[in-house]
Write a protein that holds these residues in place. Structure first.
Motif, PDB file in Angstrom:
ATOM      1  N   ILE A   1      12.168  21.146  21.630  1.00 19.89           N
ATOM      2  CA  ILE A   1      12.241  21.457  23.060  1.00 19.89           C
ATOM      3  C   ILE A   1      11.690  20.015  24.037  1.00 19.89           C
ATOM      4  N   ARG A   2      10.510  19.826  23.418  1.00 22.93           N
ATOM      5  CA  ARG A   2       9.992  18.723  23.900  1.00 22.93           C
ATOM      6  C   ARG A   2      10.548  17.379  23.708  1.00 22.93           C
TER       7      ARG A   2
ATOM      8  N   TYR B   1       9.023  24.262  19.685  1.00 25.97           N
ATOM      9  CA  TYR B   1       8.302  23.794  20.759  1.00 25.97           C
ATOM     10  C   TYR B   1       8.385  22.301  20.869  1.00 25.97           C
TER      11      TYR B   1
ATOM     12  N   TRP C   1      13.943  17.154  23.264  1.00 30.49           N
ATOM     13  CA  TRP C   1      15.075  17.321  24.062  1.00 30.49           C
ATOM     14  C   TRP C   1      14.747  16.780  25.687  1.00 30.49           C
ATOM     15  N   CYS C   2      13.559  17.122  26.155  1.00 30.68           N
ATOM     16  CA  CYS C   2      12.951  16.655  27.564  1.00 30.68           C
ATOM     17  C   CYS C   2      12.540  15.493  27.417  1.00 30.68           C
ATOM     18  N   GLY C   3      12.659  14.654  26.349  1.00 29.78           N
ATOM     19  CA  GLY C   3      12.265  13.269  26.719  1.00 29.78           C
ATOM     20  C   GLY C   3      10.723  13.012  26.172  1.00 29.78           C
ATOM     21  N   TYR C   4       9.850  14.327  25.815  1.00 27.72           N
ATOM     22  CA  TYR C   4       8.596  13.912  25.097  1.00 27.72           C
ATOM     23  C   TYR C   4       8.526  13.801  23.937  1.00 27.72           C
TER      24      TYR C   4
END
Length: 499
Positions: A483-484, A480, A486-489
């Motif tokens: 993935i965050r 998790y 990779w999404c910029g978080y």
């Protein structure tokens, strides 16, 4: 007219002195741990010789026997509880290995790696040979074989933390997943060589199946004493760059930039955040190592992943011999395909995790696919030799890929984590915690297989599939976070003031 430089010399001179030393250390440590696994594998091949179907064996005319069903077996493995006895022998090694591993990392941080590795390999050679000498000394006591295996398990804990620490001292983070994926093939190469060497002698004099590997690992220990270099600074080489100063803003376990080559040194005139060697730096504590982000999750994941891998390591030849009706040598040779798949899987896991920056996600995906493939192998894997070969290769890749990635690149990443703030004396301890926890699973797997197998091999495979699913679930938090990322978080790293 001046002649041009010879092509071979051009190739040699194109590599720097640092690169040659790094390649040499990579080769040496590969050779060392190959010998460790080479000495562990014979027991799985010899099992099918210690307890056989005597009705299929030609009986010597002059042999005076009292039991037609067990005359060809080796006592005490000639009884109906032979699978339980095999499990006890396996677990004598694996339980001792699991317990010793937690202490081995502590010793590895505080003792010279060259002496530590050399002593461990020589002692391992002695205990491996002692098991085989039971054949020539006509020993039939289960306690002898269990004791020898337990002592061998203890001394073999010197290997993994030491070689990972040595490689971590020499190599930076840039292509770590790929390089260590290739390097970690020593596990499968050792298993393959161990199977082939044991297979040569198993049907004629099974004692040599242990004595020859014992001599090999002992000789490798002598080689280690004369040639291992622990730190780049010892030979005036440049230490590697382990992480970037800006890594505080990066998600957990994200790699350095892809253009940082694993063999390269930091650019001259820069001040990289190198984890420098310092004799005054205190070795990290056990609790301090546990607080490094990701250590607990990957350790528990490895427990179940290694449970599956070591169940195959110790029971696959016997499973093939019983289900597919192969003779002991052929079953041992066929089982090497699982390790060939493991080489492919380890390299694939390293390449993908380098490219994506997602160590946990790579492991999780492979574990998800491994579960149904294990189910298929048990049900259709013996339908012809081509099917068996294909299924063993695929299962080996999916089972050993995550195991290989966690014990190499992930361990090195965590052992040089940014939160250590320059403390380079954590690699061996972190590696020992991760592999020690995994070794608990390695001990449980063969033990459970020995208990469950009399009820049917289907139940053994259900146990392995469940373990794969649990390993996958334990990585869910890290997946998790990746993935965050990779999404910029990006989650800011917490402070570690008291490590």
């Amino acid at each position: 007219m001046r002649s041009s430089l010879a092509p071979g010399i051009k190739v040699i001179t194109s590599f720097s002195r640092d690169s040659w030393y790094r390649g040499f250390i990579l080769f040496l440590t590969f050779l060392f741990y190959t010998s460790y696994h080479l000495s562990r594998k014979p027991i799985s091949v010899v099992k099918s010789q210690l307890h056989r179907n005597c009705s299929n064996v030609i009986r010597p005319a002059d042999l005076n026997i009292t039991n037609n069903d067990t005359w060809c077996d080796w006592a005490p493995f000639d009884q109906d509880n032979y699978q339980t006895l095999f499990g006890a022998v396996d677990n004598s090694f694996l339980v001792a290995y699991a317990i010793g591993m937690f202490f081995s990392g502590i010793f590895g941080e505080r003792l010279p790696l060259r002496y530590y590795l050399s002593t461990g390999m020589i002692l391992s050679g002695i205990f491996t040979s002692l098991f085989g000498l039971g054949y020539y000394w006509n020993i039939h006591s289960i306690w002898y074989y269990a004791f020898v295996q337990a002592m061998n398990g203890l001394v073999q804990t010197t290997g993994w933390p030491a070689v990972v620490a040595c490689v971590g001292n020499w190599f930076g983070k840039g292509k770590r997943g790929f390089i260590m994926g290739v390097w970690n093939s020593h596990t499968s190469v050792g298993n393959i060589l161990g199977s082939l060497i044991a297979g040569v002698f198993v049907s004629s004099a099974w004692g040599l199946s242990f004595i020859v590997p014992g001599i090999i690992i002992g000789a490798t220990g002598v080689l280690c004493f004369f040639f291992l270099v622990e730190h780049p600074e010892d030979v005036n080489c440049t230490p590697p760059q382990h992480h970037q100063e800006s890594a505080e803003q990066e998600p957990l376990l994200r790699n350095a930039s892809s253009n940082e080559e694993i063999f390269s040194s930091p650019p001259p005139g820069t001040a990289p955040s190198v984890v420098e060697r310092s004799e005054d730096t205190e070795a990290i504590s056990f609790c301090g190592a546990l607080r490094i982000p990701g250590v607990v999750e990957f350790s528990l994941c490895l427990l179940f992943a290694k449970l599956v891998s070591y169940t195959f390591l110790y029971w696959l030849p016997l499973y093939i011999a019983n289900v597919a009706q192969f003779d002991p040598k052929a079953a041992g040779d066929m089982s090497t395909l699982f390790d060939v798949g493991g080489i492919i899987g380890g390299i694939m896991a390293g390449v993908v995790s380098d490219y994506t920056g997602g160590r946990a996600s790579t492991c999780c995906v492979m574990l998800i696919f491994a579960a149904p493939m294990l189910f298929l192998y048990n049900h259709v894997g013996q339908n012809g030799v081509p099917t068996t070969i294909g299924m063993l290769l695929v299962c080996g890749a999916l089972v050993n890929g995550p195991y290989a990635l966690i014990t190499t690149a992930v361990s090195a990443d965590l052992g040089t984590h940014e939160c250590l703030r320059g403390n380079s004396r954590a690699l061996s301890t972190v590696t020992a915690i991760i592999d020690g926890t995994g070794s608990i699973g390695a001990a449980l797997g063969p033990l459970l297989a020995g208990v469950i197998s009399p009820t049917g091999w289907n139940n053994v495979f259900y146990m392995l599939i469940t373990s794969d699913c649990l390993a996958c679930l334990l990585l869910s938090r890290l997946v998790y976070k990746e993935i965050r990322g990779w999404c910029g978080y990006h989650t800011r790293m917490r402070g570690f003031k008291e490590i």
